[in-house]
Motif scaffolding. Structure first.
Motif, short mmCIF file in Angstrom:
data_model
loop_
_atom_site.label_atom_id
_atom_site.label_comp_id
_atom_site.label_asym_id
_atom_site.label_seq_id
_atom_site.Cartn_x
_atom_site.Cartn_y
_atom_site.Cartn_z
N VAL A 188 -21.69 -1.19 16.93
CA VAL A 188 -20.71 -1.27 16.41
C VAL A 188 -20.31 -2.02 14.77
CG1 VAL A 188 -18.24 -2.85 17.03
CG2 VAL A 188 -19.26 -2.13 18.61
N PRO A 189 -19.68 -1.37 13.72
CA PRO A 189 -19.76 -2.12 12.71
C PRO A 189 -19.26 -3.33 12.47
CG PRO A 189 -18.17 0.03 12.92
CD PRO A 189 -19.03 -0.09 14.22
N ARG A 190 -19.72 -3.93 11.55
CA ARG A 190 -19.66 -5.41 11.78
C ARG A 190 -18.57 -5.44 10.81
NH1 ARG A 190 -24.98 -9.42 11.07
NH2 ARG A 190 -25.38 -9.00 12.87
N GLU A 191 -18.64 -4.88 9.59
CA GLU A 191 -17.25 -4.59 8.96
C GLU A 191 -15.83 -3.83 9.34
OE1 GLU A 191 -17.56 -5.07 4.68
OE2 GLU A 191 -18.64 -6.93 4.69
N TYR A 192 -14.93 -3.88 9.36
CA TYR A 192 -14.01 -2.89 9.63
C TYR A 192 -14.20 -1.12 8.11
CZ TYR A 192 -10.04 0.12 10.22
OH TYR A 192 -9.21 1.17 10.24
N ALA B 119 -2.95 -3.57 14.12
CA ALA B 119 -3.51 -3.63 14.70
C ALA B 119 -5.19 -3.15 13.51
CB ALA B 119 -3.95 -3.05 15.59
N GLN B 120 -4.99 -2.68 12.51
CA GLN B 120 -5.57 -1.96 11.38
C GLN B 120 -6.03 -3.49 10.63
OE1 GLN B 120 -2.84 1.24 11.00
NE2 GLN B 120 -4.71 1.57 9.59
N VAL B 121 -7.09 -4.09 10.88
CA VAL B 121 -8.28 -5.20 10.58
C VAL B 121 -8.25 -4.86 8.61
CG1 VAL B 121 -10.29 -6.10 10.22
CG2 VAL B 121 -9.27 -6.59 12.19
N GLY B 122 -7.94 -5.52 7.81
CA GLY B 122 -7.99 -5.30 6.30
C GLY B 122 -6.84 -4.13 6.19
N SER B 123 -6.67 -3.75 6.42
CA SER B 123 -4.50 -2.76 6.33
C SER B 123 -3.71 -4.07 6.52
CB SER B 123 -4.76 -2.01 6.69
OG SER B 123 -5.95 -0.55 5.94
N ARG B 124 -3.61 -4.86 7.71
CA ARG B 124 -2.41 -5.08 7.96
C ARG B 124 -2.10 -6.14 7.19
NH1 ARG B 124 -5.44 -8.33 12.10
NH2 ARG B 124 -5.18 -7.41 13.80
N ILE B 125 -2.49 -6.69 6.27
CA ILE B 125 -1.61 -7.75 5.45
C ILE B 125 -0.83 -7.02 4.82
CG2 ILE B 125 -1.94 -9.58 3.79
CD1 ILE B 125 -3.78 -10.47 5.24
N GLY B 126 -0.80 -6.13 3.89
CA GLY B 126 -0.52 -5.30 2.63
C GLY B 126 0.55 -4.23 3.53
#
Length: 320
Positions: free
Chosen positions: A239-243, A75-82
């Motif tokens: 809430v932050p806009r970017e992860y 569920a970790q946006v930004g890390s999911r692909i890696g």
């Protein structure tokens, strides 16, 4: 042997229980970053192994011996692909022959720029190119996300506010997604194809809002808004806009607003609109309705006029 990743998570634990109804425990491998949480499965004879997608060196040994694997998406946006790349590559090296992956409805639509869909689309491409036999299980939005995360605030405030417009969603129970994933893992599907996993009906959020009002007995108005208004609401909540891992630690919601707003926009544009018989095909049962999930959750909703509370951990876990 059969393997399920992330087995201490909600969907994966449900899948593990279902898998153990069909195969002997000694044929099941469950991987997790927290093996102590799976003591009950180990006691029943399943192989519980440590694996961390952020630590690639931990993966090949954890996957060794498995022939068929269910990769439950992180569920970790930004890390999911890696993280998913690490898992797929380790699975191939470990001798896994088949891999089922929990993706999301809308991932197959190139113009769908929802953050979650672009990340799942990238993982699907890696899987197709991996040389493994595969299935992608494109789950629709969980009915529990609405029932336990959105509906309580709507009942408390007397309005359901969001940027979903009149787009339709085939809301699906998380348990049905787990059952469909296990069906694929057991070979009930056709290899090398995507299955869109949905509930029995496509509904707009306006229709869902009407159900919430009827079930609760409270007048709940549907209030459609635009992206900018949605961002402003999340901004006001902190809430932050970017992860960003540090910023997310103090967020009242476990997702960044770029993720949530782009997801709502995808619904509004019709990119998340899908209906299929995949639950029946893979799980051998009819999917639960949105209404049944709402009725089950209604006992947890606050009274009208109550101050909205932070979502409990189980609501966040069920959301997507």
């Amino acid at each position: 042997m059969y393997l399920i990743t992330g087995a201490s998570g909600g969907l994966a634990q449900t899948a593990a229980e279902l898998l153990l109804e069909s195969v002997p425990a000694d044929q099941v491998i469950l991987t997790t970053r927290a093996p102590a949480k799976l003591g009950s499965f180990a006691d029943r004879g399943a192989h519980v192994r440590y694996a961390d997608f952020a630590a690639p060196d931990s993966l090949e040994a954890a996957f060794t011996g498995a022939e068929r694997m269910l990769l439950v998406s992180t569920a970790q946006v930004g890390s999911r692909i890696g993280f998913h790349r690490n898992a797929i590559e380790a699975a191939r090296r470990a001798g896994v022959q088949y891999l089922a992956y929990t993706s999301i409805v809308g991932a197959g639509i190139e113009e769908n720029d929802a953050v979650v869909c672009t990340e799942h689309r990238a993982t699907e491409a890696m899987l197709r190119e991996s040389g493994l036999r595969w299935n992608t299980l494109r789950d629709s939005q969980y009915a529990q996300a609405v029932a336990y995360f959105i509906a309580p605030g709507a009942v408390a405030m007397g309005q359901m506010v969001g940027a979903w417009g009149e787009g339709t969603v085939g809301f699906v129970s998380r348990d049905d997604c787990a059952a469909a994933a296990v069906g694929a893992l057991l070979g009930r599907g056709e290899d090398d194809r995507a299955y869109e996993v949905t509930g029995p009906a496509q509904l707009t959020y306006r229709q869902v809002c009407a159900m919430v009002a009827e079930i609760s007995g409270i007048d709940v108005a549907y209030v459609p808004i635009g992206d900018d208004e949605q961002y402003a609401i999340f901004d006001s909540m902190g809430v932050p806009r970017e992860y960003d891992e540090k910023a997310m630690s103090s967020s009242p919601i476990p997702w960044n607003s770029d993720d949530m707003v782009s997801f709502s926009r995808a619904i509004r544009l019709g990119h998340m609109s899908s209906l299929s018989d995949a639950v029946q095909t893979l799980a051998g049962r009819a999917p639960r309705s949105m209404r049944s999930v709402l009725e089950e959750a209604a006992a947890t909703w606050p009274p009208a006029g109550a101050a909205p509370q932070a979502a409990p951990a189980e609501a966040a876990e069920a959301a997507r």
